[in-house]
Design a protein around this motif. Structure first.
Motif, PDB file in Angstrom:
ATOM      1  N   MET A 151     -16.829  36.900   6.739  1.00  0.00           N
ATOM      2  CA  MET A 151     -15.649  37.689   7.040  1.00  0.00           C
ATOM      3  C   MET A 151     -14.481  37.129   6.225  1.00  0.00           C
ATOM      4  O   MET A 151     -14.196  35.953   6.273  1.00  0.00           O
ATOM      5  N   ARG A 152     -13.844  37.985   5.462  1.00  0.00           N
ATOM      6  CA  ARG A 152     -12.712  37.597   4.613  1.00  0.00           C
ATOM      7  C   ARG A 152     -11.505  38.452   4.975  1.00  0.00           C
ATOM      8  O   ARG A 152     -11.606  39.669   5.032  1.00  0.00           O
ATOM      9  N   GLN A 153     -10.378  37.788   5.224  1.00  0.00           N
ATOM     10  CA  GLN A 153      -9.144  38.505   5.535  1.00  0.00           C
ATOM     11  C   GLN A 153      -8.005  37.944   4.695  1.00  0.00           C
ATOM     12  O   GLN A 153      -7.899  36.733   4.516  1.00  0.00           O
ATOM     13  N   PRO A 154      -7.138  38.821   4.189  1.00  0.00           N
ATOM     14  CA  PRO A 154      -6.005  38.338   3.386  1.00  0.00           C
ATOM     15  C   PRO A 154      -4.949  37.665   4.257  1.00  0.00           C
ATOM     16  O   PRO A 154      -4.743  38.035   5.411  1.00  0.00           O
ATOM     17  N   ILE A 155      -4.305  36.664   3.694  1.00  0.00           N
ATOM     18  CA  ILE A 155      -3.175  36.027   4.364  1.00  0.00           C
ATOM     19  C   ILE A 155      -1.951  36.888   4.074  1.00  0.00           C
ATOM     20  O   ILE A 155      -1.662  37.223   2.935  1.00  0.00           O
ATOM     21  N   LEU A 156      -1.234  37.248   5.116  1.00  0.00           N
ATOM     22  CA  LEU A 156      -0.201  38.274   5.005  1.00  0.00           C
ATOM     23  C   LEU A 156       1.071  37.828   4.290  1.00  0.00           C
ATOM     24  O   LEU A 156       1.908  38.664   3.970  1.00  0.00           O
ATOM     25  N   TYR A 157       1.231  36.542   4.014  1.00  0.00           N
ATOM     26  CA  TYR A 157       2.391  36.122   3.230  1.00  0.00           C
ATOM     27  C   TYR A 157       2.342  36.756   1.841  1.00  0.00           C
ATOM     28  O   TYR A 157       3.352  37.218   1.320  1.00  0.00           O
ATOM     29  N   ALA A 158       1.173  36.772   1.236  1.00  0.00           N
ATOM     30  CA  ALA A 158       1.028  37.368  -0.097  1.00  0.00           C
ATOM     31  C   ALA A 158       1.197  38.879  -0.043  1.00  0.00           C
ATOM     32  O   ALA A 158       1.762  39.484  -0.956  1.00  0.00           O
ATOM     33  N   GLU A 159       0.718  39.504   1.028  1.00  0.00           N
ATOM     34  CA  GLU A 159       0.876  40.948   1.189  1.00  0.00           C
ATOM     35  C   GLU A 159       2.359  41.313   1.294  1.00  0.00           C
ATOM     36  O   GLU A 159       2.808  42.298   0.705  1.00  0.00           O
ATOM     37  N   GLU A 160       3.110  40.528   2.057  1.00  0.00           N
ATOM     38  CA  GLU A 160       4.550  40.788   2.203  1.00  0.00           C
ATOM     39  C   GLU A 160       5.276  40.591   0.876  1.00  0.00           C
ATOM     40  O   GLU A 160       6.182  41.354   0.551  1.00  0.00           O
ATOM     41  N   MET A 161       4.886  39.561   0.135  1.00  0.00           N
ATOM     42  CA  MET A 161       5.546  39.345  -1.152  1.00  0.00           C
ATOM     43  C   MET A 161       5.273  40.520  -2.091  1.00  0.00           C
ATOM     44  O   MET A 161       6.180  40.991  -2.782  1.00  0.00           O
ATOM     45  N   TRP A 162       4.030  41.002  -2.105  1.00  0.00           N
ATOM     46  CA  TRP A 162       3.703  42.164  -2.937  1.00  0.00           C
ATOM     47  C   TRP A 162       4.505  43.381  -2.492  1.00  0.00           C
ATOM     48  O   TRP A 162       5.041  44.116  -3.303  1.00  0.00           O
ATOM     49  N   ARG A 163       4.606  43.603  -1.188  1.00  0.00           N
ATOM     50  CA  ARG A 163       5.304  44.774  -0.667  1.00  0.00           C
ATOM     51  C   ARG A 163       6.787  44.752  -1.040  1.00  0.00           C
ATOM     52  O   ARG A 163       7.370  45.782  -1.366  1.00  0.00           O
ATOM     53  N   LYS A 164       7.400  43.560  -1.014  1.00  0.00           N
ATOM     54  CA  LYS A 164       8.828  43.486  -1.306  1.00  0.00           C
ATOM     55  C   LYS A 164       9.133  43.459  -2.804  1.00  0.00           C
ATOM     56  O   LYS A 164      10.199  43.891  -3.225  1.00  0.00           O
ATOM     57  N   GLN A 165       8.238  42.945  -3.619  1.00  0.00           N
ATOM     58  CA  GLN A 165       8.516  42.763  -5.041  1.00  0.00           C
ATOM     59  C   GLN A 165       7.953  43.852  -5.938  1.00  0.00           C
ATOM     60  O   GLN A 165       8.255  43.883  -7.123  1.00  0.00           O
ATOM     61  N   ARG A 166       7.122  44.741  -5.413  1.00  0.00           N
ATOM     62  CA  ARG A 166       6.491  45.742  -6.285  1.00  0.00           C
ATOM     63  C   ARG A 166       7.492  46.724  -6.878  1.00  0.00           C
ATOM     64  O   ARG A 166       7.260  47.269  -7.956  1.00  0.00           O
ATOM     65  N   LEU A 167       8.626  46.927  -6.219  1.00  0.00           N
ATOM     66  CA  LEU A 167       9.647  47.802  -6.793  1.00  0.00           C
ATOM     67  C   LEU A 167      10.278  47.188  -8.043  1.00  0.00           C
ATOM     68  O   LEU A 167      10.687  47.911  -8.953  1.00  0.00           O
ATOM     69  N   TRP A 168      10.362  45.857  -8.100  1.00  0.00           N
ATOM     70  CA  TRP A 168      10.873  45.204  -9.303  1.00  0.00           C
ATOM     71  C   TRP A 168       9.953  45.451 -10.479  1.00  0.00           C
ATOM     72  O   TRP A 168      10.408  45.610 -11.614  1.00  0.00           O
ATOM     73  N   VAL A 169       8.650  45.448 -10.227  1.00  0.00           N
ATOM     74  CA  VAL A 169       7.690  45.725 -11.295  1.00  0.00           C
ATOM     75  C   VAL A 169       7.936  47.126 -11.839  1.00  0.00           C
ATOM     76  O   VAL A 169       8.049  47.331 -13.053  1.00  0.00           O
ATOM     77  N   LEU A 170       8.020  48.082 -10.948  1.00  0.00           N
ATOM     78  CA  LEU A 170       8.260  49.464 -11.343  1.00  0.00           C
ATOM     79  C   LEU A 170       9.601  49.604 -12.068  1.00  0.00           C
ATOM     80  O   LEU A 170       9.697  50.282 -13.085  1.00  0.00           O
ATOM     81  N   PHE A 171      10.623  48.945 -11.536  1.00  0.00           N
ATOM     82  CA  PHE A 171      11.953  48.994 -12.149  1.00  0.00           C
ATOM     83  C   PHE A 171      11.927  48.451 -13.578  1.00  0.00           C
ATOM     84  O   PHE A 171      12.459  49.076 -14.498  1.00  0.00           O
ATOM     85  N   LEU A 172      11.319  47.288 -13.782  1.00  0.00           N
ATOM     86  CA  LEU A 172      11.289  46.689 -15.123  1.00  0.00           C
ATOM     87  C   LEU A 172      10.547  47.570 -16.121  1.00  0.00           C
ATOM     88  O   LEU A 172      10.994  47.752 -17.256  1.00  0.00           O
ATOM     89  N   VAL A 173       9.424  48.142 -15.706  1.00  0.00           N
ATOM     90  CA  VAL A 173       8.650  48.978 -16.622  1.00  0.00           C
ATOM     91  C   VAL A 173       9.398  50.270 -16.942  1.00  0.00           C
ATOM     92  O   VAL A 173       9.518  50.671 -18.105  1.00  0.00           O
ATOM     93  N   LEU A 174       9.940  50.934 -15.917  1.00  0.00           N
ATOM     94  CA  LEU A 174      10.634  52.207 -16.153  1.00  0.00           C
ATOM     95  C   LEU A 174      11.928  52.031 -16.937  1.00  0.00           C
ATOM     96  O   LEU A 174      12.203  52.796 -17.865  1.00  0.00           O
ATOM     97  N   VAL A 175      12.727  51.033 -16.582  1.00  0.00           N
ATOM     98  CA  VAL A 175      13.983  50.817 -17.296  1.00  0.00           C
ATOM     99  C   VAL A 175      13.705  50.367 -18.730  1.00  0.00           C
ATOM    100  O   VAL A 175      14.377  50.818 -19.669  1.00  0.00           O
ATOM    101  N   GLY A 176      12.727  49.500 -18.911  1.00  0.00           N
ATOM    102  CA  GLY A 176      12.385  49.079 -20.277  1.00  0.00           C
ATOM    103  C   GLY A 176      11.915  50.223 -21.131  1.00  0.00           C
ATOM    104  O   GLY A 176      12.317  50.357 -22.297  1.00  0.00           O
ATOM    105  N   THR A 177      11.088  51.086 -20.564  1.00  0.00           N
ATOM    106  CA  THR A 177      10.596  52.243 -21.322  1.00  0.00           C
ATOM    107  C   THR A 177      11.727  53.216 -21.625  1.00  0.00           C
ATOM    108  O   THR A 177      11.888  53.669 -22.771  1.00  0.00           O
ATOM    109  N   GLY A 178      12.512  53.532 -20.618  1.00  0.00           N
ATOM    110  CA  GLY A 178      13.589  54.507 -20.807  1.00  0.00           C
ATOM    111  C   GLY A 178      14.666  54.030 -21.753  1.00  0.00           C
ATOM    112  O   GLY A 178      15.074  54.757 -22.677  1.00  0.00           O
TER     113      GLY A 178
END
Length: 191
Positions: A1-28
């Motif tokens: 049985m394998r379960q993710p530790i939710l600290y990493a899930e929370e970090m991904w949830r909060k920081q994924r908009l920065w990824v999108l922002f950097l890619v979209l602003v850089g492209t545009g």
């Protein structure tokens, strides 16, 4: 049985908009600057183009952290993995496993150890693993896991389904001897 530790899930949830922002602003912005200068690259367009790989690199690092951060029941023990290391805690070193709210782990003035990413998890249930063994073994485990996951002889793991992980872990622990088994399950004394 394998379960993710939710600290990493929370970090991904909060920081994924920065990824999108950097890619979209850089492209545009780089496209706009290149069109303004008739496809002749300038220093500013290179800077904006650099935003795209930076965003992709940030996204890859967050996904890798999310993938590497987990707790897993194995034949040899409980494997806890984080970004840079993993450790297998043998069943003979585990005294007990139970489910409690995560904020129990951060009592006694330890609130400052809660990272902003983990504040939403404080009221959610987590798996608490109490360790046994000599101080050097427990200290080595604490050092490998860090202060956020381990404190004294307790490891606190915020996982999506701590009850299932606790049940599986408890079923693999060696038979309890000499502990309070409560009521009807208690062994009878010899007379």
């Amino acid at each position: 049985m394998r379960q993710p530790i939710l600290y990493a899930e929370e970090m991904w949830r909060k920081q994924r908009l920065w990824v999108l922002f950097l890619v979209l602003v850089g492209t545009g912005a780089s496209t706009l600057l290149l069109l303004q200068h008739k496809l002749a690259p300038t220093l500013n367009s290179y800077i904006w183009i650099a935003y795209i790989p930076c965003g992709l690199l940030l996204g890859a690092a967050l996904l890798y952290y999310r993938y590497r951060s987990y707790a897993q029941i194995q034949d040899g023990g409980l494997k806890i993995s984080n970004l840079f290391s993993s450790i297998v805690i043998g069943y003979d070193l585990i005294r007990a496993a139970r489910v409690q709210p995560l904020n129990q782990h951060f009592l006694e003035g330890r609130r400052k150890l809660v990272r902003p990413m983990g504040r939403r998890l404080l009221d959610k249930p987590a798996l608490f693993v109490r360790l046994r063994g000599d101080d050097s073994q427990v200290a080595a485990i604490r050092k490998r896991l860090g202060r956020q996951l381990a404190f004294e002889d307790v490891v606190a793991l915020p996982v999506p389904d701590p009850d299932a992980l606790s049940w599986e872990l408890t079923s693999r622990l060696p038979e309890k001897t000499g502990v309070n088994m409560g009521g009807a399950r208690r062994r009878k004394r010899g007379r």
